[in-house]
Design a protein around this motif. Structure first.
Motif, mmCIF file in Angstrom:
data_model
loop_
_atom_site.group_PDB
_atom_site.id
_atom_site.type_symbol
_atom_site.label_atom_id
_atom_site.label_comp_id
_atom_site.label_asym_id
_atom_site.label_seq_id
_atom_site.Cartn_x
_atom_site.Cartn_y
_atom_site.Cartn_z
ATOM 1 N N GLN A 246 17.453 8.335 -6.929
ATOM 2 C CA GLN A 246 17.340 7.080 -6.188
ATOM 3 C C GLN A 246 16.575 6.006 -6.969
ATOM 4 O O GLN A 246 16.287 4.937 -6.423
ATOM 5 N N ARG A 247 16.252 6.299 -8.245
ATOM 6 C CA ARG A 247 15.455 5.345 -9.026
ATOM 7 C C ARG A 247 16.132 3.984 -9.129
ATOM 8 O O ARG A 247 15.570 2.957 -8.727
ATOM 9 N N TRP A 248 17.364 3.965 -9.673
ATOM 10 C CA TRP A 248 18.032 2.676 -9.887
ATOM 11 C C TRP A 248 18.488 2.012 -8.595
ATOM 12 O O TRP A 248 18.372 0.782 -8.482
ATOM 13 N N PRO A 249 18.972 2.765 -7.591
ATOM 14 C CA PRO A 249 19.239 2.107 -6.302
ATOM 15 C C PRO A 249 17.995 1.436 -5.716
ATOM 16 O O PRO A 249 18.088 0.368 -5.112
ATOM 17 N N THR A 250 16.819 2.060 -5.936
ATOM 18 C CA THR A 250 15.574 1.479 -5.428
ATOM 19 C C THR A 250 15.194 0.224 -6.203
ATOM 20 O O THR A 250 14.724 -0.766 -5.620
ATOM 21 N N VAL A 251 15.395 0.245 -7.522
ATOM 22 C CA VAL A 251 15.129 -0.948 -8.340
ATOM 23 C C VAL A 251 16.046 -2.097 -7.914
ATOM 24 O O VAL A 251 15.600 -3.252 -7.781
ATOM 25 N N ILE A 252 17.319 -1.778 -7.666
ATOM 26 C CA ILE A 252 18.282 -2.801 -7.212
ATOM 27 C C ILE A 252 17.877 -3.329 -5.839
ATOM 28 O O ILE A 252 17.923 -4.542 -5.582
ATOM 29 N N LEU A 253 17.472 -2.420 -4.950
ATOM 30 C CA LEU A 253 16.986 -2.854 -3.634
ATOM 31 C C LEU A 253 15.800 -3.794 -3.800
ATOM 32 O O LEU A 253 15.713 -4.825 -3.116
ATOM 33 N N GLY A 254 14.875 -3.461 -4.708
ATOM 34 C CA GLY A 254 13.726 -4.323 -4.965
ATOM 35 C C GLY A 254 14.141 -5.708 -5.415
ATOM 36 O O GLY A 254 13.572 -6.717 -4.965
ATOM 37 N N ALA A 255 15.156 -5.783 -6.288
ATOM 38 C CA ALA A 255 15.631 -7.086 -6.767
ATOM 39 C C ALA A 255 16.210 -7.910 -5.624
ATOM 40 O O ALA A 255 15.946 -9.124 -5.516
ATOM 41 N N VAL B 154 6.896 2.413 -4.718
ATOM 42 C CA VAL B 154 6.348 1.059 -4.891
ATOM 43 C C VAL B 154 6.648 0.532 -6.291
ATOM 44 O O VAL B 154 7.075 -0.622 -6.459
ATOM 45 N N ARG B 155 6.437 1.365 -7.308
ATOM 46 C CA ARG B 155 6.694 0.938 -8.691
ATOM 47 C C ARG B 155 8.169 0.615 -8.904
ATOM 48 O O ARG B 155 8.511 -0.365 -9.575
ATOM 49 N N ARG B 156 9.046 1.445 -8.345
ATOM 50 C CA ARG B 156 10.478 1.192 -8.500
ATOM 51 C C ARG B 156 10.883 -0.120 -7.835
ATOM 52 O O ARG B 156 11.644 -0.909 -8.415
ATOM 53 N N LEU B 157 10.389 -0.357 -6.639
ATOM 54 C CA LEU B 157 10.703 -1.606 -5.941
ATOM 55 C C LEU B 157 10.190 -2.818 -6.720
ATOM 56 O O LEU B 157 10.909 -3.809 -6.902
ATOM 57 N N ALA B 158 8.935 -2.735 -7.176
ATOM 58 C CA ALA B 158 8.331 -3.859 -7.894
ATOM 59 C C ALA B 158 9.018 -4.128 -9.225
ATOM 60 O O ALA B 158 9.095 -5.290 -9.666
ATOM 61 N N GLY C 259 -3.639 3.113 1.941
ATOM 62 C CA GLY C 259 -4.148 3.841 0.791
ATOM 63 C C GLY C 259 -5.240 4.821 1.190
ATOM 64 O O GLY C 259 -5.289 5.964 0.710
ATOM 65 N N TRP C 260 -6.112 4.401 2.094
ATOM 66 C CA TRP C 260 -7.184 5.260 2.590
ATOM 67 C C TRP C 260 -6.621 6.468 3.339
ATOM 68 O O TRP C 260 -7.139 7.573 3.256
ATOM 69 N N ARG C 261 -5.492 6.232 4.041
ATOM 70 C CA ARG C 261 -4.854 7.316 4.809
ATOM 71 C C ARG C 261 -3.865 8.110 3.957
ATOM 72 O O ARG C 261 -3.248 9.051 4.449
ATOM 73 N N ALA C 262 -3.731 7.756 2.664
ATOM 74 C CA ALA C 262 -2.813 8.438 1.733
ATOM 75 C C ALA C 262 -1.382 8.424 2.243
ATOM 76 O O ALA C 262 -0.668 9.427 2.193
ATOM 77 N N THR C 263 -0.941 7.257 2.745
ATOM 78 C CA THR C 263 0.427 7.129 3.252
ATOM 79 C C THR C 263 1.226 6.119 2.416
ATOM 80 O O THR C 263 1.993 5.320 2.962
ATOM 81 N N ILE C 264 0.991 6.143 1.103
ATOM 82 C CA ILE C 264 1.754 5.286 0.194
ATOM 83 C C ILE C 264 2.406 6.164 -0.875
ATOM 84 O O ILE C 264 1.736 6.989 -1.501
ATOM 85 N N GLU C 265 3.708 5.989 -1.067
ATOM 86 C CA GLU C 265 4.430 6.692 -2.130
ATOM 87 C C GLU C 265 4.500 5.728 -3.317
ATOM 88 O O GLU C 265 5.392 4.883 -3.406
ATOM 89 N N HIS D 250 4.209 -2.563 -1.531
ATOM 90 C CA HIS D 250 5.106 -3.305 -2.425
ATOM 91 C C HIS D 250 5.114 -4.787 -2.100
ATOM 92 O O HIS D 250 5.256 -5.631 -2.993
ATOM 93 N N ALA D 251 4.944 -5.121 -0.815
ATOM 94 C CA ALA D 251 4.999 -6.531 -0.403
ATOM 95 C C ALA D 251 3.843 -7.344 -0.980
ATOM 96 O O ALA D 251 3.972 -8.562 -1.142
ATOM 97 N N VAL D 252 2.733 -6.694 -1.313
ATOM 98 C CA VAL D 252 1.561 -7.440 -1.807
ATOM 99 C C VAL D 252 1.835 -8.135 -3.143
ATOM 100 O O VAL D 252 1.699 -9.362 -3.247
ATOM 101 N N PRO D 253 2.231 -7.413 -4.199
ATOM 102 C CA PRO D 253 2.508 -8.127 -5.456
ATOM 103 C C PRO D 253 3.686 -9.090 -5.340
ATOM 104 O O PRO D 253 3.670 -10.160 -5.945
#
Length: 259
Positions: free
Chosen positions: A144-153, A76-80, A66-72, A193-196
């Motif tokens: 890629q929204r729904w493919p990402t949500v499915i990947l998250g599941a 993360v929201r789609r995966l979670a 987060g400090w290095r601004a390397t988070i999209e 994403h792995a944190v929550p």
């Protein structure tokens, strides 16, 4: 005797932390089989303990990214959106397995074995798949929204059962879905994403009696300096040798758990 085993757990944490720092491969694919195969920890306790271990260590990793601004954060929201509900449902299923006269540890052991085999393949082919994805026609990230949500599941189920899947497999899949993103942002998003996910799954395992907090503390004492050492060595490490060796260890561990 207890002190002796505490010392060994600390060394295991140091070893895994160093490898994670060097290779970036998730600690679950390394720590959980070590706890099960070498220390004789029950699969359920190994998974639950490793999930909280991952939640704590990856919180620090998320702060750094987060400090290095390397988070999209969109990714993360789609995966979670897919992973957290899937993790809760999976925990409910695991909590009911014992009521049907079956041992959840057996289910976890088999699932863990197959996830380690898949992780070994992803570790070995990750760079080749990333190059292949970048050569394909650019796609709109909104598609890629729904493919990402499915990947998250899928990741949510895999991580909750085995503590494996959010590292090499998750990063490889994201590289295929978002080839236009820099690898550093893919890795940062995967860690965030792995944190929550690991927090929810680890807390759930604690509720159903699958966490050893003494073991968790010993692992953290070793892993924290290990991650720092590994990160400092990462630029000098021979990646062409390390990744095949790591993949071979994961493959062997997977087949050993299935045998």
């Amino acid at each position: 005797m207890l002190a002796h085993f505490d010392w060994l757990h600390g060394v295991a944490g140091l070893f895994v932390g160093t490898l994670v720092g060097i290779t970036g491969v998730g600690g679950g694919s390394l720590m959980t089989p070590i706890l099960v195969l070498l220390f004789g920890v029950s699969p359920q306790t190994a998974v639950g303990t490793d999930l909280l271990f991952a939640a704590l260590t990856k919180t620090a990793g998320t702060a750094t990214h987060g400090w290095r601004a390397t988070i999209e954060w969109k990714v993360v929201r789609r995966l979670a959106t897919g992973s957290v509900p899937a993790a809760i449902l999976t925990l409910l299923v695991l909590s009911q397995v014992g009521k049907f006269g079956k041992d959840s540890s057996d289910l976890i052991k088999v699932f863990l074995g197959w996830m380690l085999i898949l992780t070994s393949i992803a570790t070995l082919l990750q760079k080749q798949l990333a190059v292949f994805a970048k050569r394909q026609e650019r796609r709109d990230e909104d598609e890629q929204r729904w493919p990402t949500v499915i990947l998250g599941a899928v990741i949510g189920i895999a991580v909750t059962v085995s503590s494996v899947g959010a590292g090499a497999i998750g990063v490889t899949a994201l590289l295929m879905l978002y080839p236009a993103l820099r690898v550093s942002r893919i890795v940062g998003s995967d860690i965030a994403h792995a944190v929550p996910l690991t927090m929810v799954a680890g807390f759930g395992h604690w509720l159903i009696g699958g966490v050893d907090f003494m073991l968790l503390g010993n692992l953290l004492i070793g892993s924290i300096p290990g991650v720092i050492i590994g990160s400092l060595l990462s630029s000098r490490a021979p990646d062409k040798l390390l990744r095949p060796a790591l993949a071979a260890v994961l493959l062997f561990s997977g087949f050993k758990l299935l045998s």
